[in-house]
Design a protein around this motif. Structure first.
Motif, PDB file in Angstrom:
ATOM      1  N   GLY A 248      63.374  23.995 -29.374  1.00 27.34           N
ATOM      2  CA  GLY A 248      62.982  25.287 -28.821  1.00 27.34           C
ATOM      3  C   GLY A 248      63.972  26.398 -29.102  1.00 27.34           C
ATOM      4  O   GLY A 248      63.598  27.574 -29.191  1.00 27.34           O
ATOM      5  N   LYS A 249      65.254  26.052 -29.271  1.00 29.25           N
ATOM      6  CA  LYS A 249      66.281  27.069 -29.522  1.00 29.25           C
ATOM      7  C   LYS A 249      66.178  27.662 -30.920  1.00 29.25           C
ATOM      8  O   LYS A 249      66.617  28.796 -31.149  1.00 29.25           O
ATOM      9  CB  LYS A 249      67.675  26.461 -29.322  1.00 29.25           C
ATOM     10  N   ILE A 250      65.623  26.882 -31.857  1.00 26.95           N
ATOM     11  CA  ILE A 250      65.651  27.305 -33.263  1.00 26.95           C
ATOM     12  C   ILE A 250      64.271  27.363 -33.899  1.00 26.95           C
ATOM     13  O   ILE A 250      64.154  27.701 -35.086  1.00 26.95           O
ATOM     14  CB  ILE A 250      66.542  26.352 -34.093  1.00 26.95           C
ATOM     15  N   ALA A 251      63.210  27.043 -33.159  1.00 25.84           N
ATOM     16  CA  ALA A 251      61.869  26.905 -33.733  1.00 25.84           C
ATOM     17  C   ALA A 251      61.440  28.083 -34.617  1.00 25.84           C
ATOM     18  O   ALA A 251      60.874  27.869 -35.701  1.00 25.84           O
ATOM     19  CB  ALA A 251      60.841  26.681 -32.619  1.00 25.84           C
ATOM     20  N   LYS A 275      52.103  21.222 -34.044  1.00 20.99           N
ATOM     21  CA  LYS A 275      51.927  21.403 -32.600  1.00 20.99           C
ATOM     22  C   LYS A 275      53.250  21.736 -31.923  1.00 20.99           C
ATOM     23  O   LYS A 275      53.315  22.599 -31.039  1.00 20.99           O
ATOM     24  CB  LYS A 275      51.332  20.138 -31.987  1.00 20.99           C
ATOM     25  N   HIS A 276      54.323  21.055 -32.332  1.00 21.62           N
ATOM     26  CA  HIS A 276      55.643  21.309 -31.732  1.00 21.62           C
ATOM     27  C   HIS A 276      56.051  22.771 -31.932  1.00 21.62           C
ATOM     28  O   HIS A 276      56.492  23.444 -30.996  1.00 21.62           O
ATOM     29  CB  HIS A 276      56.705  20.404 -32.363  1.00 21.62           C
ATOM     30  N   LEU A 277      55.913  23.248 -33.169  1.00 21.65           N
ATOM     31  CA  LEU A 277      56.354  24.604 -33.468  1.00 21.65           C
ATOM     32  C   LEU A 277      55.475  25.644 -32.784  1.00 21.65           C
ATOM     33  O   LEU A 277      55.973  26.673 -32.301  1.00 21.65           O
ATOM     34  CB  LEU A 277      56.376  24.823 -34.982  1.00 21.65           C
ATOM     35  N   GLU A 278      54.170  25.381 -32.739  1.00 21.40           N
ATOM     36  CA  GLU A 278      53.291  26.315 -32.044  1.00 21.40           C
ATOM     37  C   GLU A 278      53.609  26.360 -30.553  1.00 21.40           C
ATOM     38  O   GLU A 278      53.557  27.429 -29.931  1.00 21.40           O
ATOM     39  CB  GLU A 278      51.831  25.925 -32.264  1.00 21.40           C
ATOM     40  N   ARG A 279      53.965  25.223 -29.997  1.00 22.20           N
ATOM     41  CA  ARG A 279      54.338  25.169 -28.579  1.00 22.20           C
ATOM     42  C   ARG A 279      55.521  26.085 -28.288  1.00 22.20           C
ATOM     43  O   ARG A 279      55.574  26.749 -27.251  1.00 22.20           O
ATOM     44  CB  ARG A 279      54.685  23.729 -28.203  1.00 22.20           C
ATOM     45  N   ALA A 283      52.464  30.559 -31.875  1.00 18.98           N
ATOM     46  CA  ALA A 283      51.569  30.821 -33.006  1.00 18.98           C
ATOM     47  C   ALA A 283      51.642  29.636 -33.959  1.00 18.98           C
ATOM     48  O   ALA A 283      52.696  28.989 -34.076  1.00 18.98           O
ATOM     49  CB  ALA A 283      51.963  32.104 -33.727  1.00 18.98           C
ATOM     50  N   PRO A 284      50.555  29.321 -34.659  1.00 14.42           N
ATOM     51  CA  PRO A 284      50.597  28.207 -35.614  1.00 14.42           C
ATOM     52  C   PRO A 284      51.543  28.514 -36.762  1.00 14.42           C
ATOM     53  O   PRO A 284      51.620  29.664 -37.222  1.00 14.42           O
ATOM     54  CB  PRO A 284      49.148  28.087 -36.094  1.00 14.42           C
ATOM     55  N   PRO A 285      52.288  27.517 -37.238  1.00 17.54           N
ATOM     56  CA  PRO A 285      53.216  27.757 -38.352  1.00 17.54           C
ATOM     57  C   PRO A 285      52.467  28.011 -39.651  1.00 17.54           C
ATOM     58  O   PRO A 285      51.334  27.551 -39.840  1.00 17.54           O
ATOM     59  CB  PRO A 285      54.014  26.456 -38.421  1.00 17.54           C
ATOM     60  N   PRO A 294      57.944  30.204 -38.378  1.00 15.05           N
ATOM     61  CA  PRO A 294      58.159  28.821 -38.801  1.00 15.05           C
ATOM     62  C   PRO A 294      57.113  28.367 -39.815  1.00 15.05           C
ATOM     63  O   PRO A 294      56.034  28.950 -39.910  1.00 15.05           O
ATOM     64  CB  PRO A 294      58.038  28.041 -37.485  1.00 15.05           C
ATOM     65  N   ARG A 295      57.471  27.296 -40.540  1.00 18.55           N
ATOM     66  CA  ARG A 295      56.598  26.806 -41.595  1.00 18.55           C
ATOM     67  C   ARG A 295      56.491  25.282 -41.534  1.00 18.55           C
ATOM     68  O   ARG A 295      57.483  24.602 -41.246  1.00 18.55           O
ATOM     69  CB  ARG A 295      57.136  27.192 -42.982  1.00 18.55           C
ATOM     70  N   VAL A 296      55.332  24.761 -41.854  1.00 21.74           N
ATOM     71  CA  VAL A 296      55.145  23.344 -42.126  1.00 21.74           C
ATOM     72  C   VAL A 296      54.477  23.264 -43.485  1.00 21.74           C
ATOM     73  O   VAL A 296      53.314  23.650 -43.651  1.00 21.74           O
ATOM     74  CB  VAL A 296      54.286  22.645 -41.046  1.00 21.74           C
TER      75      VAL A 296
END
Length: 324
Positions: A248-251, A275-279, A283-285, A294-296
């Motif tokens: 969460g600190k760096i997402a 899901k983790h990054l969107e949480r 917003a969706p990566p 963020p990106r996946v």
């Protein structure tokens, strides 16, 4: 963006640095790959610094070609980034050292990063972690002042549930007893002629790169192999559910790059990471390196988990937009 008017074409080289042991604090030697005449530990600069954190076996020299390719890609856009490839504590042949697990390596890479940041107070850090190096990069970057961290990139990232990958079937060799036996067998490998060791390396490591073959030939060292296997043992137990307090600190700064046939990173973890990054960001990566984090990202080059052996140039080209 840090730019240059003259292309920066020096080759990365391997050197040694004295750094604190992660368990005792005593000084130990570690191999790092730096760009020639541009040692980020010694020479202050204002350009951003890319810190490459390896996967196990934790040898910085395996990543020098990748670092060179990444620098070249960025130069073509007129962007300068200083690059350093750091090695793991205890992962050096011919040197007496302790045995260190994943959490020890987090402490160690954090100490190295602190030294780099202190020497370069006006530069921001970009972490690029491969395999377990992604896990380490996530934890180290979350512990640094966030105004010093620009991006965090995980390549073929084993950041959660590594024991569920298909390659984890080999985990018994990581156990005490079997681990020491395997290390002893590897030490016998060390007595073979170098030319024969290179033939074995070319056959089993699937690489013809002369520098990589030299590295494979150096792996006949009991302490080094024991440390590699011990760390792999700790990975199985210490890398479980992702730590959301840490992520969460760096997402918003994160990019995760996944392979399509990775025996260490099951495919079902790709949507899980989305899901983790969107949480954490709301917003969706994005799925493209050229889009904002963020990106996946899913690899389109056919690169294997150990991409540095065969796909350094391709992967460097794919992820270079992240650092523009």
């Amino acid at each position: 963006k840090a730019t240059v008017s003259v292309l920066y074409c020096h080759m990365p080289v391997l050197t040694q640095k004295q750094c604190p042991c992660p368990t005792t604090g005593a000084p130990i030697l570690v191999n790092v790959g730096v760009v020639e005449d541009d040692d980020v530990f010694e020479v202050e600069g204002t350009e951003d610094i890319i810190v490459v954190v390896p996967g196990n076996p934790g040898l910085a020299a395996f990543y020098l070609k990748f670092a060179r390719c990444l620098v070249k890609e960025l130069e073509e856009w007129g962007v300068r980034r200083r690059v350093v490839c750091v090695g793991f504590a205890g992962h050096a042949a011919g040197v007496k050292h302790g045995t260190y697990g994943v959490n020890d390596q987090v402490k160690f890479i954090k100490a190295l990063s602190d030294k780099i940041a202190e020497r370069n107070p006006n530069a921001k850090l970009h972490f690029v972690g491969h395999s377990v190096g992604a896990h380490i990069s996530v934890h180290v970057s979350s512990q640094l002042p966030q105004d010093r961290v620009s991006t965090v990139t995980g390549l073929f990232p084993t950041v959660e549930h590594i024991a569920k990958g298909s390659n984890a079937i080999n985990r018994p060799v990581f156990f005490p007893g079997l681990r020491h036996t395997a290390a002893a067998v590897a030490s016998i490998f060390g007595f073979l002629p170098v030319s024969f060791k290179k033939i074995i390396g070319k056959t089993f490591a699937n690489t013809s790169d002369p520098n990589h073959l030299e590295l494979v030939a150096s792996l006949g060292d009991y302490r080094l192999v024991n440390n590699i296997l011990y760390m792999a043992h700790t990975e199985m137990y210490e890398i479980q559910d992702i730590c959301h307090d840490t992520l969460g600190k760096i997402a918003p700064k994160c990019s995760f790059y996944y392979g399509t046939s990775d025996g260490w990173v099951p495919q079902h973890l790709i949507p899980e990471m989305r899901k983790h990054l969107e949480r954490h960001t709301g917003a969706p990566p994005s799925a493209c390196p050229k889009e904002s984090s963020p990106r996946v990202i899913v690899d389109a080059t056919g690169a294997p988990h150990a991409f540095v052996l065969t796909h350094s140039e391709q992967v460097a080209k794919e992820i270079a937009p992240i650092f523009k």
